[in-house]
Design a protein around this motif. Structure first.
Motif, short mmCIF file in Angstrom:
data_model
loop_
_atom_site.label_atom_id
_atom_site.label_comp_id
_atom_site.label_asym_id
_atom_site.label_seq_id
_atom_site.Cartn_x
_atom_site.Cartn_y
_atom_site.Cartn_z
N ASN A 37 37.75 -45.03 6.36
CA ASN A 37 36.87 -44.62 7.18
C ASN A 37 35.72 -43.69 6.85
OD1 ASN A 37 39.84 -45.02 5.95
ND2 ASN A 37 40.44 -42.69 7.72
N PHE A 38 34.96 -43.80 5.44
CA PHE A 38 34.00 -43.30 4.83
C PHE A 38 32.58 -44.71 4.85
CE2 PHE A 38 30.89 -42.65 1.03
CZ PHE A 38 30.65 -41.74 1.61
N SER A 39 32.90 -45.77 4.72
CA SER A 39 32.11 -46.64 4.65
C SER A 39 31.62 -47.29 6.29
CB SER A 39 32.49 -48.08 3.95
OG SER A 39 33.76 -48.70 4.37
N HIS A 40 32.68 -47.13 7.10
CA HIS A 40 32.61 -47.74 8.81
C HIS A 40 33.40 -47.13 9.64
CE1 HIS A 40 32.28 -51.58 6.23
NE2 HIS A 40 31.79 -51.87 7.29
N PRO A 41 33.11 -45.29 9.89
CA PRO A 41 33.32 -44.22 10.21
C PRO A 41 33.31 -44.52 12.18
CG PRO A 41 31.13 -43.65 9.39
CD PRO A 41 31.52 -44.65 8.66
N GLY A 42 32.28 -45.55 12.24
CA GLY A 42 31.78 -45.54 13.54
C GLY A 42 32.68 -46.40 14.41
N GLU A 43 32.36 -47.52 13.96
CA GLU A 43 33.27 -49.07 14.01
C GLU A 43 35.18 -47.71 13.87
OE1 GLU A 43 33.60 -50.71 16.00
OE2 GLU A 43 32.29 -52.02 15.25
N LEU A 44 35.06 -47.75 13.06
CA LEU A 44 36.67 -47.23 12.71
C LEU A 44 37.34 -46.04 14.25
CD1 LEU A 44 40.00 -47.12 11.63
CD2 LEU A 44 38.71 -45.57 9.68
N ALA A 45 36.27 -45.59 14.18
CA ALA A 45 36.67 -43.86 15.26
C ALA A 45 36.91 -44.55 16.16
CB ALA A 45 35.88 -42.94 15.45
N HIS A 46 35.44 -45.58 16.48
CA HIS A 46 35.32 -46.53 18.22
C HIS A 46 36.67 -47.10 18.18
CE1 HIS A 46 34.00 -49.03 21.34
NE2 HIS A 46 34.50 -49.72 21.17
N VAL A 47 37.90 -47.48 17.48
CA VAL A 47 39.04 -48.29 17.15
C VAL A 47 39.86 -47.48 17.41
CG1 VAL A 47 40.66 -49.81 15.96
CG2 VAL A 47 38.52 -50.57 15.70
N ILE A 48 39.90 -46.74 16.79
CA ILE A 48 41.23 -45.24 17.08
C ILE A 48 40.71 -44.68 18.45
CG2 ILE A 48 41.52 -42.98 16.78
CD1 ILE A 48 41.12 -43.67 13.63
N ARG A 49 39.65 -44.51 18.80
CA ARG A 49 40.00 -44.14 20.89
C ARG A 49 40.35 -45.20 21.04
NH1 ARG A 49 34.44 -42.78 19.12
NH2 ARG A 49 33.84 -40.73 18.92
N LEU A 50 40.05 -46.50 21.52
CA LEU A 50 40.74 -47.14 21.91
C LEU A 50 42.22 -47.53 22.27
CD1 LEU A 50 37.75 -50.43 21.35
CD2 LEU A 50 37.96 -48.86 24.09
N PHE A 51 42.36 -47.33 20.77
CA PHE A 51 44.07 -47.16 20.58
C PHE A 51 44.72 -46.70 21.20
CE2 PHE A 51 47.87 -45.66 17.91
CZ PHE A 51 48.14 -47.40 17.56
N MET A 52 43.98 -45.30 20.87
CA MET A 52 44.49 -44.04 21.14
C MET A 52 45.18 -44.06 22.90
SD MET A 52 45.94 -42.42 18.74
CE MET A 52 46.19 -40.55 19.67
N ALA A 53 43.72 -44.19 23.48
CA ALA A 53 43.68 -44.92 25.31
C ALA A 53 44.28 -46.13 25.77
CB ALA A 53 41.79 -44.89 25.37
N ASP A 54 45.09 -46.88 24.89
CA ASP A 54 46.17 -48.05 25.20
C ASP A 54 45.02 -48.97 25.39
OD1 ASP A 54 48.35 -47.51 24.98
OD2 ASP A 54 48.43 -45.86 25.85
N GLN A 55 43.65 -49.29 25.32
CA GLN A 55 42.39 -50.18 25.89
C GLN A 55 42.43 -50.97 24.87
OE1 GLN A 55 40.81 -49.64 28.72
NE2 GLN A 55 42.63 -48.18 29.24
N PRO A 56 41.83 -52.54 25.47
CA PRO A 56 42.13 -53.48 23.98
C PRO A 56 40.56 -53.34 23.84
CG PRO A 56 41.62 -54.46 26.76
CD PRO A 56 41.36 -53.00 27.03
N ILE A 57 40.79 -53.86 22.06
CA ILE A 57 39.56 -53.28 20.91
C ILE A 57 38.27 -54.34 21.21
CG2 ILE A 57 39.75 -53.62 18.58
CD1 ILE A 57 42.19 -51.75 19.89
#
Length: 309
Positions: A256-276
């Motif tokens: 959450n601290f070291s890779h916030p951009g990639e983690l936030a991106h993965v969370i958005r895709l998961f929340m939208a039921d989109q492929p990672i």
């Protein structure tokens, strides 16, 4: 400046220290849960129909190190980042808290904010707290996002966990020291031993297998506190829950601290039921290992005060 949402200052033993400059773009606020002063951060103006998302911190830390990821999601979700009782700037409970106590505090915090259902994002110790929350209140969790879940046999005994933490420290961004050190010093040695015992005794594996909600597990391939992805996948495959496992290459424990951009991106895709898929503008490369993919649940709306405004 921090603001207060409920409760009275009179009679409080805990002295509040508010920095002159906010630590993030989130609003800094106080409330009182079961007689304990709780400090938290919140989206200042979340969209009216935004789904609630609460971020739960790790062992000995406050929610401050979660802010890089939480801020990136704060305009899309009604974002909340509390310091749980006994951690960070929040007050201490009259007695030492274990994982079930912290989960109860998380439930009561959502009650205080008028939120009936939320997605919970945890890092390290925050993951067992989410699992305990889900065991007793599954109807109140939209989705679970477990980032670097800690605890259990892999982190025992204490000397092994200390060695794992030492190795992880050399793999995290150097600037995390300025964030984590004050939190650890404030948490204290007695609390550290008590909380470590509670974490290692908590049945995280059993609780994970009982989950019946869409779940995302995110681990770093350089995290010394976690078993390898193959072992994580083997355990995760024993559940029938909707579960997606994502490994971020180059990440250690505090993703959450070291890779916030990639983690936030993965969370958005998961929340939208989109492929990672990869965020080309952020460091790290996610590798998805789908365990179970069930029918997506319909989006839950935020039922907090802002939804009725």
């Amino acid at each position: 400046m921090a603001t207060r949402s409920s409760g009275s200052i009179a009679g409080r033993r805990h002295v509040r220290h508010t920095p002159r400059r906010p630590a993030s773009g989130l609003a800094e606020r106080w409330t009182t849960i079961d007689g304990v002063d709780i400090f938290y951060r919140e989206s200042p103006e979340p969209p009216r129909d935004a789904r609630a998302m609460m971020h739960l911190h790790g062992f000995g830390l406050s929610g401050r190190y979660l802010l890089p990821t939480a801020e990136l999601l704060s305009t899309e979700f009604h974002t909340l980042v509390p310091d749980l009782p006994g951690f960070g700037r929040s007050g201490k409970a009259p007695h030492g808290l274990d994982v079930p106590d912290l989960a109860h505090a998380a439930v009561r915090f959502l009650d205080d904010r008028g939120i009936e259902m939320a997605t919970l994002v945890g890092n390290s110790m925050g993951c067992p707290v989410i699992l305990e929350f889900a065991a007793h209140h599954p109807e109140r969790i939209d989705r679970a996002i477990l980032v670097s879940p800690a605890g259990g046999m892999y982190n025992q005994p204490l000397r092994r966990a200390i060695g794992q933490l030492a190795r992880d420290g050399g793999r995290e961004p150097p600037r995390i020291v300025t964030v984590a050190t004050p939190d650890y010093l404030r948490f204290g040695v007695p609390s550290t031993f008590r909380m470590f015992r509670a974490l290692t005794q908590y049945p995280s594996r059993d609780r994970l297998l009982e989950l019946q909600i869409p779940t995302l597990v995110v681990i770093g391939d350089r995290d010394p506190l976690m078993p390898g992805p193959a072992r994580v996948k083997e355990v995760a495959a024993q559940t029938n829950s909707q579960l997606l496992l994502v490994t971020i290459e180059g990440a250690a424990h505090a993703i959450n601290f070291s890779h916030p951009g990639e983690l936030a991106h993965v969370i958005r895709l998961f929340m939208a039921d989109q492929p990672i898929e990869d965020d080309p503008d952020s460091p790290g490369l996610p590798r998805a290992r789908e365990i179970h993919r069930g029918r997506p649940r319909p989006p839950a709306s935020n039922t907090g005060p802002e939804a009725d405004a």
